[in-house]
Design a protein around this motif. Structure first.
Motif, PDB file in Angstrom:
ATOM      1  N   GLU A 138     -12.036  28.545 -12.804  1.00 32.50           N
ATOM      2  CA  GLU A 138     -12.617  28.774 -12.236  1.00 32.50           C
ATOM      3  C   GLU A 138     -13.763  27.809 -12.283  1.00 32.50           C
ATOM      4  OE1 GLU A 138     -13.575  31.171  -9.431  1.00 32.50           O
ATOM      5  OE2 GLU A 138     -11.217  31.247  -9.981  1.00 32.50           O
ATOM      6  N   ILE A 139     -13.989  27.528 -13.784  1.00 29.63           N
ATOM      7  CA  ILE A 139     -14.873  26.990 -13.958  1.00 29.63           C
ATOM      8  C   ILE A 139     -14.507  24.978 -13.002  1.00 29.63           C
ATOM      9  CG2 ILE A 139     -15.505  25.081 -16.271  1.00 29.63           C
ATOM     10  CD1 ILE A 139     -15.751  27.202 -17.950  1.00 29.63           C
ATOM     11  N   LEU A 140     -13.066  24.459 -13.424  1.00 28.16           N
ATOM     12  CA  LEU A 140     -12.219  23.420 -12.709  1.00 28.16           C
ATOM     13  C   LEU A 140     -12.482  23.857 -11.209  1.00 28.16           C
ATOM     14  CD1 LEU A 140     -10.088  22.792 -15.598  1.00 28.16           C
ATOM     15  CD2 LEU A 140     -12.068  21.647 -15.766  1.00 28.16           C
ATOM     16  N   HIS A 141     -12.030  24.199 -10.750  1.00 27.45           N
ATOM     17  CA  HIS A 141     -12.735  24.453  -9.660  1.00 27.45           C
ATOM     18  C   HIS A 141     -14.027  24.534  -9.547  1.00 27.45           C
ATOM     19  CE1 HIS A 141     -12.812  26.215  -5.570  1.00 27.45           C
ATOM     20  NE2 HIS A 141     -12.128  26.067  -5.055  1.00 27.45           N
ATOM     21  N   ALA A 142     -15.112  25.164  -9.762  1.00 25.41           N
ATOM     22  CA  ALA A 142     -16.364  24.179  -9.450  1.00 25.41           C
ATOM     23  C   ALA A 142     -16.288  23.427  -9.872  1.00 25.41           C
ATOM     24  CB  ALA A 142     -17.976  25.357 -10.065  1.00 25.41           C
ATOM     25  N   ALA A 143     -16.461  22.551 -10.612  1.00 28.56           N
ATOM     26  CA  ALA A 143     -16.950  20.898 -10.905  1.00 28.56           C
ATOM     27  C   ALA A 143     -15.892  19.833  -9.924  1.00 28.56           C
ATOM     28  CB  ALA A 143     -15.938  20.535 -12.663  1.00 28.56           C
ATOM     29  N   ARG A 144     -15.149  20.250  -9.558  1.00 27.16           N
ATOM     30  CA  ARG A 144     -13.766  19.769  -8.040  1.00 27.16           C
ATOM     31  C   ARG A 144     -12.984  18.676  -9.334  1.00 27.16           C
ATOM     32  NH1 ARG A 144     -15.372  20.813  -2.851  1.00 27.16           N
ATOM     33  NH2 ARG A 144     -14.277  18.999  -1.977  1.00 27.16           N
ATOM     34  N   MET A 145     -12.395  19.279 -10.059  1.00 26.78           N
ATOM     35  CA  MET A 145     -11.696  18.267 -11.185  1.00 26.78           C
ATOM     36  C   MET A 145     -10.201  19.371 -11.961  1.00 26.78           C
ATOM     37  SD  MET A 145     -13.434  17.747 -14.594  1.00 26.78           S
ATOM     38  CE  MET A 145     -15.132  16.772 -13.751  1.00 26.78           C
ATOM     39  N   SER A 146      -9.341  18.230 -11.307  1.00 25.37           N
ATOM     40  CA  SER A 146      -7.697  18.273 -11.928  1.00 25.37           C
ATOM     41  C   SER A 146      -7.856  18.834 -13.206  1.00 25.37           C
ATOM     42  CB  SER A 146      -7.470  17.096 -11.838  1.00 25.37           C
ATOM     43  OG  SER A 146      -5.778  16.939 -12.492  1.00 25.37           O
ATOM     44  N   PRO A 147      -6.790  19.607 -13.873  1.00 27.21           N
ATOM     45  CA  PRO A 147      -7.196  20.770 -14.698  1.00 27.21           C
ATOM     46  C   PRO A 147      -6.098  19.575 -15.359  1.00 27.21           C
ATOM     47  CG  PRO A 147      -5.547  21.748 -13.452  1.00 27.21           C
ATOM     48  CD  PRO A 147      -6.496  21.000 -12.596  1.00 27.21           C
ATOM     49  N   TYR A 148      -5.420  18.601 -15.551  1.00 25.90           N
ATOM     50  CA  TYR A 148      -5.053  17.699 -15.750  1.00 25.90           C
ATOM     51  C   TYR A 148      -5.670  16.159 -16.485  1.00 25.90           C
ATOM     52  CZ  TYR A 148      -0.263  20.022 -14.492  1.00 25.90           C
ATOM     53  OH  TYR A 148       0.545  20.782 -14.486  1.00 25.90           O
ATOM     54  N   LYS A 149      -6.855  16.448 -16.032  1.00 27.08           N
ATOM     55  CA  LYS A 149      -7.440  14.875 -16.344  1.00 27.08           C
ATOM     56  C   LYS A 149      -8.586  15.081 -17.742  1.00 27.08           C
ATOM     57  CE  LYS A 149     -12.465  13.253 -14.600  1.00 27.08           C
ATOM     58  NZ  LYS A 149     -11.142  11.864 -14.109  1.00 27.08           N
ATOM     59  N   PRO A 150      -7.772  13.861 -18.247  1.00 26.67           N
ATOM     60  CA  PRO A 150      -8.093  13.700 -19.557  1.00 26.67           C
ATOM     61  C   PRO A 150      -9.427  13.419 -20.150  1.00 26.67           C
ATOM     62  CG  PRO A 150      -7.171  11.785 -18.978  1.00 26.67           C
ATOM     63  CD  PRO A 150      -7.219  12.494 -17.742  1.00 26.67           C
ATOM     64  N   ALA A 151      -9.681  13.992 -21.690  1.00 28.28           N
ATOM     65  CA  ALA A 151     -11.163  15.158 -21.234  1.00 28.28           C
ATOM     66  C   ALA A 151     -11.849  13.859 -21.792  1.00 28.28           C
ATOM     67  CB  ALA A 151     -11.081  16.148 -22.600  1.00 28.28           C
ATOM     68  N   SER A 152     -11.707  12.591 -22.564  1.00 31.20           N
ATOM     69  CA  SER A 152     -12.474  11.816 -22.814  1.00 31.20           C
ATOM     70  C   SER A 152     -13.213  11.023 -21.847  1.00 31.20           C
ATOM     71  CB  SER A 152     -11.698  10.783 -24.047  1.00 31.20           C
ATOM     72  OG  SER A 152     -10.435  10.318 -23.503  1.00 31.20           O
ATOM     73  N   THR A 153     -12.066  11.364 -20.121  1.00 34.99           N
ATOM     74  CA  THR A 153     -12.125  10.356 -19.397  1.00 34.99           C
ATOM     75  C   THR A 153     -13.731  11.155 -18.721  1.00 34.99           C
ATOM     76  OG1 THR A 153     -10.418  11.442 -18.127  1.00 34.99           O
ATOM     77  CG2 THR A 153     -10.089   9.293 -19.078  1.00 34.99           C
ATOM     78  N   ILE A 154     -14.346  11.689 -18.846  1.00 30.39           N
ATOM     79  CA  ILE A 154     -15.130  13.031 -18.763  1.00 30.39           C
ATOM     80  C   ILE A 154     -16.596  12.467 -18.530  1.00 30.39           C
ATOM     81  CG2 ILE A 154     -16.142  14.923 -17.675  1.00 30.39           C
ATOM     82  CD1 ILE A 154     -13.323  16.173 -18.443  1.00 30.39           C
ATOM     83  N   GLY A 196     -10.688  13.698 -26.810  1.00 42.04           N
ATOM     84  CA  GLY A 196      -9.337  12.637 -26.750  1.00 42.04           C
ATOM     85  C   GLY A 196      -8.676  12.777 -25.100  1.00 42.04           C
ATOM     86  N   ARG A 197      -7.801  12.540 -25.283  1.00 42.85           N
ATOM     87  CA  ARG A 197      -6.689  12.346 -24.190  1.00 42.85           C
ATOM     88  C   ARG A 197      -5.755  13.652 -23.841  1.00 42.85           C
ATOM     89  NH1 ARG A 197      -7.208   7.860 -20.745  1.00 42.85           N
ATOM     90  NH2 ARG A 197      -4.866   8.465 -20.078  1.00 42.85           N
ATOM     91  N   LYS A 198      -6.903  14.909 -24.549  1.00 46.86           N
ATOM     92  CA  LYS A 198      -5.800  16.259 -24.565  1.00 46.86           C
ATOM     93  C   LYS A 198      -6.385  16.357 -22.848  1.00 46.86           C
ATOM     94  CE  LYS A 198      -5.548  17.194 -28.555  1.00 46.86           C
ATOM     95  NZ  LYS A 198      -6.734  18.956 -29.943  1.00 46.86           N
ATOM     96  N   GLN A 199      -5.689  17.110 -21.627  1.00 45.18           N
ATOM     97  CA  GLN A 199      -5.802  17.376 -20.532  1.00 45.18           C
ATOM     98  C   GLN A 199      -6.746  18.727 -20.575  1.00 45.18           C
ATOM     99  OE1 GLN A 199      -2.571  19.087 -19.518  1.00 45.18           O
ATOM    100  NE2 GLN A 199      -1.415  17.997 -19.026  1.00 45.18           N
ATOM    101  N   ILE A 200      -7.957  18.275 -19.773  1.00 46.99           N
ATOM    102  CA  ILE A 200      -9.510  19.420 -19.818  1.00 46.99           C
ATOM    103  C   ILE A 200      -8.872  20.464 -20.178  1.00 46.99           C
ATOM    104  CG2 ILE A 200     -10.108  18.938 -17.781  1.00 46.99           C
ATOM    105  CD1 ILE A 200     -12.586  19.465 -20.006  1.00 46.99           C
ATOM    106  N   LYS A 201      -8.613  21.041 -19.352  1.00 47.52           N
ATOM    107  CA  LYS A 201      -7.719  22.688 -18.579  1.00 47.52           C
ATOM    108  C   LYS A 201      -7.446  22.844 -20.179  1.00 47.52           C
ATOM    109  CE  LYS A 201      -5.614  26.579 -17.701  1.00 47.52           C
ATOM    110  NZ  LYS A 201      -6.678  27.619 -16.435  1.00 47.52           N
TER     111      LYS A 201
END
Length: 288
Positions: free
Chosen positions: A183-199, A159-164
């Motif tokens: 490192e994964i989130l940097h490679a994906a160019r993605m904020s660590p706070y992005k909600p999981a379900s929005t990905i 759900g809305r949990k942060q992807i980090k």
């Protein structure tokens, strides 16, 4: 903290050193590390090592039907010794030595833990699933059945949990910790706070590729290295984790940090958050 790539490499290194050797003695120098009592540690004496494997971030030494399972936590490590002292180690709060495993040829392992917070754990079990942390592990991100569909299902469930937090929770995905999630989130160019379900859609494909490639490449680089070389290899290939204040190797922006009670995350604003720094409450308090 050792994560999936380092533990995988440790298992491979130890498999070559321990297989077909007999365990003659296991000395527990830090009693707080021992988490089981049946079978007793003494049951390992005289067993023959059959294999060394990994479950997430747990090391598993198979020995004549028993399993010596280790979780190295934040400050633990395994040091191979070609010759161990004849005198058993004495328990000491000042010594980093937690456990010593002695083999039939006089060689052995010193399992150590740095720092004052003692979290290293040793289990002697008949089945690795008897270890609560193994029984509750999520899927391994390098397993064949960890498909993009499997990741999509996880993200929607979280759900809305942060992807980090999702990436580093062992009950959700096994083996990824604080460093490799950065490192994964940097490679994906993605904020660590992005909600999981929005990905979803393109973002899902990008995250899946970054996860598999970041962890897979680290395993490939670590494979064949001795235990003494693994920490240096990991540190030398990190793009953002542990590099606060240094330039991002991709865009040159300054790597920033968000601190929590007992951990921190690192990220690049340009690569991951549209150039906007994330709020760091600890730093905000210091500036008041």
């Amino acid at each position: 903290m050792p994560e999936l790539p380092e533990v995988e490499a440790l298992a491979l290194d130890l498999r070559g050193r321990l297989t077909d050797r007999a365990i003659t003695k296991v000395h527990v120098a830090a009693i707080s590390a021992l988490k089981t009592f049946d079978p007793p540690v003494s049951a390992l004496e005289g067993t023959l090592v059959d294999d060394v494997t990994r479950h997430g971030k747990f090391l598993d030494v198979h020995a004549s039907g028993l399993h010596l399972v280790l979780h190295l936590a934040r400050g633990g490590w395994v040091r191979w010794r070609a010759e161990v002292p004849d005198v058993p180690p004495k328990p000491s709060v000042k010594s980093p030595l937690a456990v010593r495993v002695v083999l039939d040829d006089g060689s052995g392992l010193d399992i150590t833990e740095a720092g004052t917070k003692k979290r290293l754990a040793l289990y002697v079990v008949r089945d690795p699933q008897d270890v609560p942390g193994i029984a509750s592990l999520g899927p391994d991100p390098l397993a064949d059945d960890f498909t993009i569909e499997a990741l999509a299902e996880i993200l929607q469930r979280e759900g809305r949990k942060q992807i980090k937090g999702v990436l580093r929770h062992q009950g959700t995905i096994a083996g990824v910790g604080n460093a490799y999630s950065d490192e994964i989130l940097h490679a994906a160019r993605m904020s660590p706070y992005k909600p999981a379900s929005t990905i979803v859609d393109d973002d899902l494909e990008t995250l899946y590729a970054a996860l598999r490639q970041t962890v897979g490449d680290a395993v490939d680089r670590s494979r064949g290295l001795a235990a003494s070389e693994l920490k240096g290899e990991k540190k030398s290939h990190l793009a953002v984790h542990g590099r606060t204040g240094q330039p991002c190797p991709v865009c040159g922006d300054i790597v920033r940090e968000v601190s929590f009670a007992d951990s921190s995350l690192q990220y690049c604003p340009t690569c991951q958050t549209g150039g906007k720094p994330l709020a760091d409450r600890r730093m905000s308090r210091l500036l008041k």
